[in-house]
Design a protein around this motif. Sequence first.
Motif, PDB file in Angstrom:
ATOM      1  N   THR A 358      46.386  63.264 -52.622  1.00 21.90           N
ATOM      2  CA  THR A 358      47.409  64.274 -52.349  1.00 21.90           C
ATOM      3  C   THR A 358      47.955  64.840 -53.653  1.00 21.90           C
ATOM      4  N   ASP A 359      48.393  66.105 -53.587  1.00 26.47           N
ATOM      5  CA  ASP A 359      49.112  66.748 -54.691  1.00 26.47           C
ATOM      6  C   ASP A 359      50.495  67.217 -54.247  1.00 26.47           C
ATOM      7  N   ASN A 360      50.857  66.921 -53.004  1.00 28.10           N
ATOM      8  CA  ASN A 360      52.121  67.454 -52.500  1.00 28.10           C
ATOM      9  C   ASN A 360      52.932  66.360 -51.819  1.00 28.10           C
ATOM     10  N   HIS A 361      53.481  66.650 -50.666  1.00 31.95           N
ATOM     11  CA  HIS A 361      54.396  65.725 -49.996  1.00 31.95           C
ATOM     12  C   HIS A 361      53.757  64.974 -48.845  1.00 31.95           C
ATOM     13  N   LEU A 362      52.483  65.247 -48.566  1.00 25.81           N
ATOM     14  CA  LEU A 362      51.891  64.652 -47.375  1.00 25.81           C
ATOM     15  C   LEU A 362      50.562  63.990 -47.677  1.00 25.81           C
ATOM     16  N   VAL A 363      50.215  63.053 -46.806  1.00 26.76           N
ATOM     17  CA  VAL A 363      48.962  62.311 -46.884  1.00 26.76           C
ATOM     18  C   VAL A 363      48.338  62.355 -45.497  1.00 26.76           C
ATOM     19  N   LEU A 364      47.047  62.664 -45.442  1.00 29.88           N
ATOM     20  CA  LEU A 364      46.357  62.745 -44.162  1.00 29.88           C
ATOM     21  C   LEU A 364      45.310  61.637 -44.100  1.00 29.88           C
ATOM     22  N   LEU A 365      45.551  60.682 -43.214  1.00 28.50           N
ATOM     23  CA  LEU A 365      44.714  59.494 -43.076  1.00 28.50           C
ATOM     24  C   LEU A 365      43.725  59.688 -41.934  1.00 28.50           C
ATOM     25  N   ASP A 366      42.442  59.517 -42.227  1.00 29.89           N
ATOM     26  CA  ASP A 366      41.404  59.555 -41.194  1.00 29.89           C
ATOM     27  C   ASP A 366      41.307  58.153 -40.596  1.00 29.89           C
ATOM     28  N   VAL A 367      41.708  58.024 -39.334  1.00 30.22           N
ATOM     29  CA  VAL A 367      41.779  56.691 -38.722  1.00 30.22           C
ATOM     30  C   VAL A 367      40.497  56.308 -37.993  1.00 30.22           C
ATOM     31  N   SER A 368      39.489  57.169 -38.041  1.00 30.33           N
ATOM     32  CA  SER A 368      38.242  56.833 -37.347  1.00 30.33           C
ATOM     33  C   SER A 368      37.593  55.583 -37.934  1.00 30.33           C
ATOM     34  N   THR A 388      55.229  58.401 -37.021  1.00 31.04           N
ATOM     35  CA  THR A 388      54.289  59.342 -37.636  1.00 31.04           C
ATOM     36  C   THR A 388      53.892  60.377 -36.599  1.00 31.04           C
ATOM     37  N   ASN A 389      52.960  61.232 -36.930  1.00 30.79           N
ATOM     38  CA  ASN A 389      52.361  62.079 -35.891  1.00 30.79           C
ATOM     39  C   ASN A 389      50.866  62.211 -36.116  1.00 30.79           C
ATOM     40  N   ARG A 390      50.143  62.213 -35.004  1.00 30.46           N
ATOM     41  CA  ARG A 390      48.698  62.382 -35.072  1.00 30.46           C
ATOM     42  C   ARG A 390      48.383  63.805 -35.487  1.00 30.46           C
ATOM     43  N   ASN A 391      47.247  63.996 -36.135  1.00 29.18           N
ATOM     44  CA  ASN A 391      46.901  65.305 -36.675  1.00 29.18           C
ATOM     45  C   ASN A 391      45.385  65.431 -36.774  1.00 29.18           C
ATOM     46  N   SER A 392      44.894  66.636 -36.552  1.00 28.31           N
ATOM     47  CA  SER A 392      43.462  66.884 -36.696  1.00 28.31           C
ATOM     48  C   SER A 392      43.037  66.726 -38.143  1.00 28.31           C
ATOM     49  N   VAL A 393      41.776  66.367 -38.324  1.00 28.58           N
ATOM     50  CA  VAL A 393      41.139  66.373 -39.634  1.00 28.58           C
ATOM     51  C   VAL A 393      40.045  67.427 -39.588  1.00 28.58           C
ATOM     52  N   PRO A 394      39.540  67.890 -40.731  1.00 25.97           N
ATOM     53  CA  PRO A 394      38.489  68.918 -40.715  1.00 25.97           C
ATOM     54  C   PRO A 394      37.297  68.500 -39.861  1.00 25.97           C
ATOM     55  N   GLY A 395      36.872  69.404 -38.968  1.00 28.40           N
ATOM     56  CA  GLY A 395      35.746  69.127 -38.090  1.00 28.40           C
ATOM     57  C   GLY A 395      36.025  68.025 -37.083  1.00 28.40           C
ATOM     58  N   ASP A 396      37.261  67.886 -36.672  1.00 29.73           N
ATOM     59  CA  ASP A 396      37.678  66.755 -35.846  1.00 29.73           C
ATOM     60  C   ASP A 396      36.910  66.681 -34.522  1.00 29.73           C
ATOM     61  N   PRO A 397      36.192  65.581 -34.274  1.00 29.36           N
ATOM     62  CA  PRO A 397      35.438  65.468 -33.020  1.00 29.36           C
ATOM     63  C   PRO A 397      36.328  65.190 -31.819  1.00 29.36           C
ATOM     64  N   ASN A 398      37.576  64.784 -32.054  1.00 24.73           N
ATOM     65  CA  ASN A 398      38.471  64.449 -30.948  1.00 24.73           C
ATOM     66  C   ASN A 398      39.406  65.580 -30.551  1.00 24.73           C
ATOM     67  N   GLY A 399      39.298  66.723 -31.230  1.00 27.02           N
ATOM     68  CA  GLY A 399      40.126  67.859 -30.859  1.00 27.02           C
ATOM     69  C   GLY A 399      41.575  67.708 -31.286  1.00 27.02           C
ATOM     70  N   ALA A 400      42.397  68.685 -30.869  1.00 29.01           N
ATOM     71  CA  ALA A 400      43.781  68.766 -31.336  1.00 29.01           C
ATOM     72  C   ALA A 400      44.736  67.870 -30.557  1.00 29.01           C
ATOM     73  N   TRP A 401      44.313  67.311 -29.409  1.00 31.11           N
ATOM     74  CA  TRP A 401      45.213  66.461 -28.637  1.00 31.11           C
ATOM     75  C   TRP A 401      45.090  64.996 -29.061  1.00 31.11           C
ATOM     76  N   TYR A 402      43.885  64.455 -29.049  1.00 32.21           N
ATOM     77  CA  TYR A 402      43.698  63.057 -29.422  1.00 32.21           C
ATOM     78  C   TYR A 402      43.581  62.902 -30.942  1.00 32.21           C
ATOM     79  N   THR A 403      42.900  63.779 -31.602  1.00 29.72           N
ATOM     80  CA  THR A 403      42.727  63.865 -33.052  1.00 29.72           C
ATOM     81  C   THR A 403      42.054  62.621 -33.639  1.00 29.72           C
ATOM     82  N   SER A 404      41.735  62.725 -34.903  1.00 30.01           N
ATOM     83  CA  SER A 404      41.170  61.588 -35.645  1.00 30.01           C
ATOM     84  C   SER A 404      42.017  61.224 -36.848  1.00 30.01           C
ATOM     85  N   GLY A 405      43.193  61.842 -36.964  1.00 32.22           N
ATOM     86  CA  GLY A 405      44.005  61.622 -38.154  1.00 32.22           C
ATOM     87  C   GLY A 405      45.450  61.308 -37.857  1.00 32.22           C
TER      88      GLY A 405
END
Length: 482
Positions: A358-368, A388-405
């Motif tokens: 990260t270079d800013n205020h957030l970190v995006l963890l891929d939980v797959s 926390t909140n779940r969030n999509s990762v690039p090319g997320d196979p789980n979509g915007a509801w379940y997410t992988s991040g």
Amino acid sequence: MTDERLAKTVSTAYDAALEVIASVEPRVAQATRQELADQRSSLKLIASENYASPATLLTMGTWFSDKYAEGTVGHRFYAACQNVDTVEALAAEHARELFGAPYAYAQPHSGIDANLVAFWSILANRVETPALARLGAKNVNELSEADWEQLRHEFGNQRLLGMSLDAGGHLTHGFRPNISGKMFHQQQYGTDPETGLLDYDVVRAKAQEFKPLVLVAGYSAYPRRVNFAKMREIADEVGAVLMVDMAHFAGLVAGKVFTGDEDPVPHAQIVTTTTHKSLRGPRGGLVLAQEEFAADVDRGCPMVLGGPLSHVMAAKAVALAEARQPEFRTYAQQIADNAKSLAEGFLTRGATLVTGGTDNHLVLLDVSGFGLTGRQAESALLDAGVVTNRNSVPGDPNGAWYTSGIRFGTPALTTRGFGHDEFDTVADLVVDVLSNTQAGTNKAGAPSKATYATSDGVADRVRARSAEMLDKHPLYPGLQLS
């Protein structure tokens, strides 16, 4: 006023307020008390949340809430707005001085409202005004129905290029189900599939092919900085307006963590932001603009907005005044330093981060890598008191509801005084929970993206370790409710 006396005054104020509320609806008073208790006892790591100061919070609970004030400072459609003029002018003044912007508009109720004002201001400036001149009219009321139909057609055929949702963009940057994706003929740019980073050459090529009216920069889940000078170059090359949504990182801009090419204000024609998140103010929005767009943005009401929330504008003025103090720069730098500490803590424990850091205020963890979806991970962490909140990762196979991040942000816990050691411990707690959580099955016994099971004792262990840190860094220290 001494810190001790101020804390006592704040406690008295909130006790009195809750007593008054309870006299009408005690369940609301109790829920308010419980919310403070819950926030005090949990690790708040949602990147879009923070803790506003008591002064900011108290400012919202006044009779300014009772006042209608459509229009602008000195030009209202209601009488007796002189005091609203004062607080709105102060909010705009503090915003201009804080961000070095020629013009500031403090009326938007939220970030999406700020973006809608910006979009329609660009349309008015670049589509409506030229059309009126071409048709010999001063305003839309002078257009014939045929002319007005043509203008609507021109409005509806404009193009917007924004960052895709899975790459870290926001719903309001052209996501099809959002109003921004319905207003414009839109396309999106993403990030490099290998690194997760923005590739400005790819953005340039996309812009040259698509020729958008609006190029939107900014993000809600991209853990790196953006070169806004390059984005402006791209916009200029294709005749687009550069609009930057800095809602997430406005505090880092205000605190001079982002300067030069990483500060969007000198480079974008229009910049929007919320006033909460890293800016640590009330829930609301702002629009900053170059003089070319000032008159159009001033038409936010009635163009997009209704009556401004005068009590929130007053709170914006207070929070922006706080952000102009030297200690806010220290706070902003600590946000960024803490995010690096959190990222390093994850990496040393074998976790996978989008972009590798990260270079800013957030970190995006891929939980797959833990065998979980974002929804499972979010729920398991919440059970352990980690919000926390779940969030999509690039090319997320789980979509915007379940997410992988899972998206983590450091502004709130930085406000509480957490530093490097605490955020390293936070990373350890998160990995502890996720390493001891397994994906569940549905009623038919098939794999589920929502259900999960965490090993016995893990949630209690994490809550106990969290409590040690939270007790050392109390939320609203000195505030005691009876």
